[in-house]
Structures are given as C-alpha cells and as structure tokens.
Design a protein around this motif. Structure first.
Motif, PDB file in Angstrom:
ATOM      1  N   HIS A 165      51.734  30.471  37.615  1.00  0.00           N
ATOM      2  CA  HIS A 165      52.802  31.437  37.884  1.00  0.00           C
ATOM      3  C   HIS A 165      52.284  32.611  38.711  1.00  0.00           C
ATOM      4  O   HIS A 165      52.992  33.151  39.559  1.00  0.00           O
ATOM      5  N   LEU A 166      51.041  32.996  38.487  1.00  0.00           N
ATOM      6  CA  LEU A 166      50.431  34.069  39.263  1.00  0.00           C
ATOM      7  C   LEU A 166      50.116  33.598  40.678  1.00  0.00           C
ATOM      8  O   LEU A 166      50.295  34.348  41.638  1.00  0.00           O
TER       9      LEU A 166
ATOM     10  N   GLY B 165      50.968  41.469  38.012  1.00  0.00           N
ATOM     11  CA  GLY B 165      50.128  40.510  37.312  1.00  0.00           C
ATOM     12  C   GLY B 165      48.706  40.427  37.841  1.00  0.00           C
ATOM     13  O   GLY B 165      47.855  39.816  37.218  1.00  0.00           O
ATOM     14  N   VAL B 166      48.448  41.009  39.009  1.00  0.00           N
ATOM     15  CA  VAL B 166      47.103  40.986  39.588  1.00  0.00           C
ATOM     16  C   VAL B 166      46.424  42.310  39.288  1.00  0.00           C
ATOM     17  O   VAL B 166      46.913  43.367  39.678  1.00  0.00           O
ATOM     18  N   GLY B 167      45.312  42.225  38.593  1.00  0.00           N
ATOM     19  CA  GLY B 167      44.541  43.417  38.266  1.00  0.00           C
ATOM     20  C   GLY B 167      43.200  43.387  38.981  1.00  0.00           C
ATOM     21  O   GLY B 167      42.938  42.505  39.805  1.00  0.00           O
ATOM     22  N   PRO B 168      42.341  44.334  38.665  1.00  0.00           N
ATOM     23  CA  PRO B 168      41.042  44.401  39.340  1.00  0.00           C
ATOM     24  C   PRO B 168      40.185  43.144  39.151  1.00  0.00           C
ATOM     25  O   PRO B 168      39.538  42.693  40.086  1.00  0.00           O
ATOM     26  N   GLN B 169      40.190  42.577  37.955  1.00  0.00           N
ATOM     27  CA  GLN B 169      39.377  41.385  37.710  1.00  0.00           C
ATOM     28  C   GLN B 169      39.907  40.181  38.497  1.00  0.00           C
ATOM     29  O   GLN B 169      39.127  39.408  39.058  1.00  0.00           O
ATOM     30  N   THR B 170      41.216  40.014  38.527  1.00  0.00           N
ATOM     31  CA  THR B 170      41.809  38.909  39.279  1.00  0.00           C
ATOM     32  C   THR B 170      41.534  39.083  40.763  1.00  0.00           C
ATOM     33  O   THR B 170      41.218  38.119  41.461  1.00  0.00           O
ATOM     34  N   ARG B 171      41.636  40.314  41.246  1.00  0.00           N
ATOM     35  CA  ARG B 171      41.350  40.586  42.656  1.00  0.00           C
ATOM     36  C   ARG B 171      39.906  40.215  42.981  1.00  0.00           C
ATOM     37  O   ARG B 171      39.639  39.541  43.972  1.00  0.00           O
ATOM     38  N   LYS B 172      38.977  40.609  42.130  1.00  0.00           N
ATOM     39  CA  LYS B 172      37.568  40.279  42.357  1.00  0.00           C
ATOM     40  C   LYS B 172      37.347  38.775  42.357  1.00  0.00           C
ATOM     41  O   LYS B 172      36.604  38.241  43.184  1.00  0.00           O
ATOM     42  N   ARG B 173      37.994  38.086  41.414  1.00  0.00           N
ATOM     43  CA  ARG B 173      37.838  36.637  41.331  1.00  0.00           C
ATOM     44  C   ARG B 173      38.396  35.940  42.570  1.00  0.00           C
ATOM     45  O   ARG B 173      37.775  35.009  43.099  1.00  0.00           O
ATOM     46  N   LEU B 174      39.543  36.394  43.064  1.00  0.00           N
ATOM     47  CA  LEU B 174      40.136  35.797  44.257  1.00  0.00           C
ATOM     48  C   LEU B 174      39.274  36.035  45.492  1.00  0.00           C
ATOM     49  O   LEU B 174      39.022  35.109  46.272  1.00  0.00           O
ATOM     50  N   VAL B 175      38.826  37.275  45.681  1.00  0.00           N
ATOM     51  CA  VAL B 175      38.019  37.596  46.860  1.00  0.00           C
ATOM     52  C   VAL B 175      36.671  36.884  46.787  1.00  0.00           C
ATOM     53  O   VAL B 175      36.169  36.398  47.806  1.00  0.00           O
ATOM     54  N   ALA B 176      36.102  36.771  45.595  1.00  0.00           N
ATOM     55  CA  ALA B 176      34.830  36.061  45.462  1.00  0.00           C
ATOM     56  C   ALA B 176      34.999  34.578  45.770  1.00  0.00           C
ATOM     57  O   ALA B 176      34.147  33.967  46.423  1.00  0.00           O
ATOM     58  N   HIS B 177      36.106  33.995  45.341  1.00  0.00           N
ATOM     59  CA  HIS B 177      36.319  32.562  45.550  1.00  0.00           C
ATOM     60  C   HIS B 177      36.661  32.239  47.002  1.00  0.00           C
ATOM     61  O   HIS B 177      36.145  31.279  47.573  1.00  0.00           O
ATOM     62  N   PHE B 178      37.539  33.032  47.613  1.00  0.00           N
ATOM     63  CA  PHE B 178      37.999  32.748  48.973  1.00  0.00           C
ATOM     64  C   PHE B 178      37.212  33.497  50.049  1.00  0.00           C
ATOM     65  O   PHE B 178      37.415  33.255  51.232  1.00  0.00           O
ATOM     66  N   GLY B 179      36.352  34.416  49.654  1.00  0.00           N
ATOM     67  CA  GLY B 179      35.476  35.084  50.598  1.00  0.00           C
ATOM     68  C   GLY B 179      36.001  36.372  51.193  1.00  0.00           C
ATOM     69  O   GLY B 179      35.225  37.237  51.558  1.00  0.00           O
ATOM     70  N   SER B 180      37.312  36.507  51.314  1.00  0.00           N
ATOM     71  CA  SER B 180      37.896  37.714  51.893  1.00  0.00           C
ATOM     72  C   SER B 180      39.387  37.735  51.594  1.00  0.00           C
ATOM     73  O   SER B 180      39.950  36.756  51.092  1.00  0.00           O
ATOM     74  N   LEU B 181      40.001  38.841  51.941  1.00  0.00           N
ATOM     75  CA  LEU B 181      41.449  38.932  51.776  1.00  0.00           C
ATOM     76  C   LEU B 181      42.147  37.941  52.698  1.00  0.00           C
ATOM     77  O   LEU B 181      43.146  37.347  52.329  1.00  0.00           O
ATOM     78  N   ARG B 182      41.607  37.744  53.893  1.00  0.00           N
ATOM     79  CA  ARG B 182      42.185  36.771  54.831  1.00  0.00           C
ATOM     80  C   ARG B 182      42.142  35.370  54.233  1.00  0.00           C
ATOM     81  O   ARG B 182      43.077  34.585  54.372  1.00  0.00           O
TER      82      ARG B 182
END
Length: 80
Positions: free
Chosen positions: A60-61, A26-43
C-alpha cells in the motif's frame, strides 16, 4: 569562500530533494533512508516500478509512492 558556498548549496539541494519523500503520507525518515539506500538516489526511487517499490516497502505504501511520482498513471495495488 565561494567554494564553500557552492558546496553548501549543493548539499542543501540534495537534502531538500530527498526530503520530498517525507511529504508522502506513511513515509518517514527510516523508510526514506531504506528507499534511497536500495535505489541509490531519489531519481532511482522515482524511476522504480511499482513491483520494485513493493519489494522494499509495504504494497500500500509502494502504491502511494508510485502514485506520488506518476500522477497520470492509474495505480493498481499489487496482491499481498
């Protein structure tokens, strides 16, 4: 040359860590970018609470992402 090699190794390491999110269904490139942009990093994504994740992506995601990084914790999907 050695500086260029170490630089590219570091960049590859960062790229591969962020690609780790793409293995979650369910996680694609756009979702990954949005998450990293919002939280700052994978950590930041890994340390985020379920409610914080749900504020960025669908509940659910968010539950799937939280469960991926915290397999020992029991996940309860937040109400919609």
């Amino acid at each position: 040359h050695r500086f260029a090699v170490s630089y590219h190794r570091k960049r590859r390491e960062i790229r591969d860590r962020e690609a780790n999110l793409l293995t979650i269904p369910g996680v694609g490139p756009q979702t990954r970018k949005r998450l990293v942009a919002h939280f700052g990093s994978l950590r930041g994504v890994q340390d985020a609470s379920l409610q914080a994740l749900a504020s960025v992506v669908a509940p659910h995601l968010a539950a799937a992402i939280y469960e991926y990084f915290h397999p020992a914790d029991k996940v309860v999907t937040p109400p919609v």
